[in-house]
Structure formats: C-alpha cells, structure tokens
Write a protein that holds these residues in place. Structure first.
Motif, mmCIF file in Angstrom:
data_model
loop_
_atom_site.group_PDB
_atom_site.id
_atom_site.type_symbol
_atom_site.label_atom_id
_atom_site.label_comp_id
_atom_site.label_asym_id
_atom_site.label_seq_id
_atom_site.Cartn_x
_atom_site.Cartn_y
_atom_site.Cartn_z
ATOM 1 N N HIS A 1 -13.925 -8.942 12.939
ATOM 2 C CA HIS A 1 -15.150 -9.338 12.251
ATOM 3 C C HIS A 1 -16.278 -8.364 12.608
ATOM 4 O O HIS A 1 -17.064 -7.961 11.744
ATOM 5 C CB HIS A 1 -15.549 -10.757 12.648
ATOM 6 N N SER A 2 -16.349 -7.985 13.883
ATOM 7 C CA SER A 2 -17.369 -7.032 14.316
ATOM 8 C C SER A 2 -17.130 -5.652 13.713
ATOM 9 O O SER A 2 -18.085 -4.935 13.378
ATOM 10 C CB SER A 2 -17.378 -6.941 15.853
ATOM 11 N N VAL A 3 -15.861 -5.284 13.561
ATOM 12 C CA VAL A 3 -15.535 -4.010 12.914
ATOM 13 C C VAL A 3 -16.076 -3.988 11.488
ATOM 14 O O VAL A 3 -16.669 -2.998 11.037
ATOM 15 C CB VAL A 3 -14.005 -3.776 12.925
ATOM 16 N N VAL A 4 -15.875 -5.079 10.765
ATOM 17 C CA VAL A 4 -16.367 -5.158 9.393
ATOM 18 C C VAL A 4 -17.890 -5.027 9.346
ATOM 19 O O VAL A 4 -18.449 -4.324 8.494
ATOM 20 C CB VAL A 4 -15.914 -6.476 8.733
ATOM 21 N N GLU A 5 -18.570 -5.670 10.281
ATOM 22 C CA GLU A 5 -20.022 -5.557 10.333
ATOM 23 C C GLU A 5 -20.447 -4.115 10.581
ATOM 24 O O GLU A 5 -21.432 -3.631 10.000
ATOM 25 C CB GLU A 5 -20.574 -6.458 11.434
ATOM 26 N N ALA A 6 -19.693 -3.415 11.432
ATOM 27 C CA ALA A 6 -20.040 -2.034 11.757
ATOM 28 C C ALA A 6 -19.733 -1.075 10.612
ATOM 29 O O ALA A 6 -20.497 -0.135 10.345
ATOM 30 C CB ALA A 6 -19.300 -1.596 13.019
ATOM 31 N N LEU A 7 -18.635 -1.313 9.906
ATOM 32 C CA LEU A 7 -18.192 -0.380 8.879
ATOM 33 C C LEU A 7 -18.800 -0.659 7.505
ATOM 34 O O LEU A 7 -18.756 0.212 6.629
ATOM 35 C CB LEU A 7 -16.662 -0.404 8.770
ATOM 36 N N GLY A 8 -19.311 -1.843 7.304
ATOM 37 C CA GLY A 8 -19.892 -2.160 5.996
ATOM 38 C C GLY A 8 -18.822 -2.161 4.908
ATOM 39 O O GLY A 8 -17.807 -2.833 5.025
ATOM 40 N N GLU A 9 -19.046 -1.386 3.861
ATOM 41 C CA GLU A 9 -18.139 -1.366 2.724
ATOM 42 C C GLU A 9 -16.990 -0.361 2.865
ATOM 43 O O GLU A 9 -16.191 -0.201 1.936
ATOM 44 C CB GLU A 9 -18.925 -1.050 1.442
ATOM 45 N N ILE A 10 -16.896 0.294 3.998
ATOM 46 C CA ILE A 10 -15.830 1.296 4.192
ATOM 47 C C ILE A 10 -14.474 0.590 4.257
ATOM 48 O O ILE A 10 -14.279 -0.323 5.074
ATOM 49 C CB ILE A 10 -16.059 2.102 5.479
ATOM 50 N N PRO A 11 -13.495 0.987 3.428
ATOM 51 C CA PRO A 11 -12.163 0.382 3.510
ATOM 52 C C PRO A 11 -11.443 0.827 4.772
ATOM 53 O O PRO A 11 -11.557 1.992 5.179
ATOM 54 C CB PRO A 11 -11.474 0.887 2.245
ATOM 55 N N TRP A 12 -10.689 -0.076 5.354
ATOM 56 C CA TRP A 12 -10.066 0.269 6.630
ATOM 57 C C TRP A 12 -8.647 -0.283 6.748
ATOM 58 O O TRP A 12 -8.247 -1.210 6.049
ATOM 59 C CB TRP A 12 -10.922 -0.206 7.807
ATOM 60 N N VAL A 13 -7.927 0.354 7.653
ATOM 61 C CA VAL A 13 -6.528 0.049 7.942
ATOM 62 C C VAL A 13 -6.449 -0.627 9.303
ATOM 63 O O VAL A 13 -7.015 -0.129 10.284
ATOM 64 C CB VAL A 13 -5.678 1.333 7.955
ATOM 65 N N LEU A 14 -5.771 -1.750 9.363
ATOM 66 C CA LEU A 14 -5.521 -2.434 10.634
ATOM 67 C C LEU A 14 -4.271 -1.829 11.258
ATOM 68 O O LEU A 14 -3.176 -1.934 10.702
ATOM 69 C CB LEU A 14 -5.330 -3.932 10.383
ATOM 70 N N GLN A 15 -4.438 -1.198 12.415
ATOM 71 C CA GLN A 15 -3.296 -0.590 13.097
ATOM 72 C C GLN A 15 -2.702 -1.576 14.086
ATOM 73 O O GLN A 15 -3.330 -1.949 15.072
ATOM 74 C CB GLN A 15 -3.703 0.701 13.818
ATOM 75 N N ASP A 16 -1.472 -1.968 13.828
ATOM 76 C CA ASP A 16 -0.762 -2.929 14.668
ATOM 77 C C ASP A 16 0.331 -2.176 15.420
ATOM 78 O O ASP A 16 1.448 -1.998 14.917
ATOM 79 C CB ASP A 16 -0.163 -4.030 13.786
ATOM 80 N N PHE A 17 0.011 -1.718 16.631
ATOM 81 C CA PHE A 17 0.918 -0.865 17.400
ATOM 82 C C PHE A 17 0.923 -1.347 18.853
ATOM 83 O O PHE A 17 0.394 -0.679 19.741
ATOM 84 C CB PHE A 17 0.442 0.579 17.308
ATOM 85 N N PRO A 18 1.508 -2.528 19.106
ATOM 86 C CA PRO A 18 1.424 -3.113 20.444
ATOM 87 C C PRO A 18 2.067 -2.276 21.546
ATOM 88 O O PRO A 18 1.648 -2.369 22.708
ATOM 89 C CB PRO A 18 2.134 -4.458 20.282
#
Length: 304
Positions: A121-138
């Motif tokens: 949620h904080s990432v979205v606030e920081a990036l605004g309208e920039i589309p982003w990829v969630l990296q799931d690499f445990p």
C-alpha cells in the motif's frame, strides 16, 4: 505503459562491467541488441541479476537511459530499495527516461501477511500512477508471500499489473491465482523466473511467459512459441535440450558468474566481470560450461 496483458519473454538483463569493475556501456548496447535478436518481447533491467545494489544512482540512471533509448519493446526497471524515497526517485527517473514500468521486491524485514500488504500500500502511495511488478522471490528476499496475500494486493492496488513469479515450489500458486481470476478477481500478467527451469509446467498452469536471465533466452522464446502454436511436445523437446545448462546455471551463488561467462562466450558482452563482491568462475567451471554448451549444440541440431 506496462499493463496486465504483458506476455512473452521479458529477459532479465545483466549489467556489463569492464575488468576493472567500471560500467561497460558499449556492452550494454551489445547485450541489449543480443536479447532482441534472441526473441525478447520486453527487458527487465537493474534487477537482482543486474547487480543493481552495486551501482551508484548515476550509474543506474545511465543504464536506464542507454537501454530505453535503444529499444521499442517495454523496459521494466528494478527499483527495490531499503526506503520508499530512493525507490520513488529512481522510479520517476526511469519513467521519464522511457521505461514502461518498475519492479518492487519486498524488503527482508517483512514477516507477517499484514506487514506485506501494508508495505505494498505504501509502495502505491510512493509510485502514484506508475505501473509496477510484484516480485515474489522468497529464496532471495526471505519473504514468503502467500497466494491470499498476492490476491489481496492485486485487489487493493490497481497499478500492480504483473507478478514476477519466482517461488519454488510455486506451480500451485499460479493455478490458484488463475482460478481466482476465473472466479472474478482481476487478472494480472504472470511471468516466471527461476532460470526457466519450470517453464513448460508454468505455462501449462496459466503463466503468460518468462522473466528470467538464462543465458540462452532463445530457449524461452522458442518454448513459448511452440506452446502457443499447439506443439506441447515440441516445446518440451526444445526445453529438454537446454535443461542441463539451465540446471548448471541454477547453482546458488554462482549462477550469475556462469551466465556472464556464457554471454561473453556468445559475444553478447565483452567481459564476464562481476562487480565486487561477487563470485568468479574458475577454470574447472569454465570447462564444464563449455562441455555442456557443446553437447547442447548437438542436441539442438538433432531437433532440426
């Protein structure tokens, strides 16, 4: 702009260095052209394999500008950082330079499901309208993101348009996310990593393609093309021909050195240098890669 329809092969690019460890921008051009020639439909730069953490802010921006100026396919830029401010700054600069979107991995400090959701949620606030990829690499981040948490992030965050799936084992996660989409959840792109080691199975489970840095990116392109053409057996035959090299390259701690050695042998970069600290491939390892490459060539020739 990157969106949920992305598919194909988003090759994760290496960052080339000269023997003294300085940035090799001429090889950035060369390897970018190489990835395009081998069937990349997108590129991912400054990821973990791109040694992003070893670059200065200026060097990162130089690589972004060099790559985006050279291609018309989508470029995803890794912007993961310890804090939101440097992440935001690099993301904005990347988009201004012509990137299609950015990729964000969870910091290793996250432990609970609630912490993971809150972070993004904080990432979205920081990036605004920039589309982003969630990296799931445990295996690299140490952060386990359950399927339910990914689904929650997708539901809460419309600018999350892709999952970079690199859990292991993780095939059931792909199936569960696709089942959720069929039941009405928003469908996002799923591109898979892990060196392409499970690509046929991942595609069968509903993945849209690959996002990985295997030194033979044409393997991913050929396998995906064969699957899309209805030739599952042909796709498996192609995959099997490359599998010994992919297995060898998958060694933890040494994989990037193997990839860079192979790319240098293929003429894609001038030098196999990793910026310090980083592992180096010794003579015995080089000989093993060369032997695997020779056997691979014979198997591919037999396929026709």
């Amino acid at each position: 702009m990157l969106d949920e329809s992305a598919k194909g092969v988003f090759t994760i690019a290496v960052t080339p260095f000269l023997p003294d460890g300085s940035l090799d921008l001429d090889s950035v051009d060369r390897v970018t052209d190489f990835y395009l020639e081998q069937g990349a439909t997108g590129l991912t730069i400054l990821g973990m394999m791109g040694e992003a953490g070893k670059l200065s802010a200026g060097e990162s921006l130089a690589v972004i500008r060099r790559v985006t100026a050279r291609v018309t396919i989508p470029v995803v830029v890794g912007v993961s950082a310890a804090g939101l401010a440097p992440m935001q700054a690099l993301a904005v600069e990347a988009m201004q330079a012509g990137a299609a979107g950015v990729m964000v991995a969870p910091p290793h400090t996250l432990r609970s499901d609630g912490q993971i959701v809150s972070y993004y949620h904080s990432v979205v606030e920081a990036l605004g309208e920039i589309p982003w990829v969630l990296q799931d690499f445990p295996l690299a981040t140490g952060v386990q993101i359950p399927t339910s948490v990914i689904a929650q992030i997708v539901a809460d965050c419309p600018t999350c348009v892709m999952l970079k799936h690199e859990d292991w084992p993780g095939l059931d996660k792909i199936s569960a996310l696709r089942a959720a989409s069929e039941a009405g959840a928003r469908r996002i792109s799923i591109l898979c990593g892990n060196g392409g080691l499970f690509l046929p199975e991942e595609m069968a489970r509903g993945a849209d393609g690959a996002m990985t840095g295997f030194a033979y990116p044409e393997m991913m392109a050929q396998v995906i093309a064969a699957i899309e053409g209805g030739g599952a057996d042909r796709a498996q035959d192609i995959f099997d021909a490359y599998l010994p090299m992919a297995r060898y390259e998958g060694q933890p701690g040494l994989g990037l050195a193997i990839r860079k050695y192979t790319l240098a042998k293929r003429g894609a970069i001038a030098h196999p240098t990793l910026r310090k600290p980083g592992a180096a491939l010794n003579a015995a390892g080089m000989a093993e890669v060369d032997r695997l490459a020779a056997r691979q060539a014979v198997r591919l020739a037999a396929l026709g």
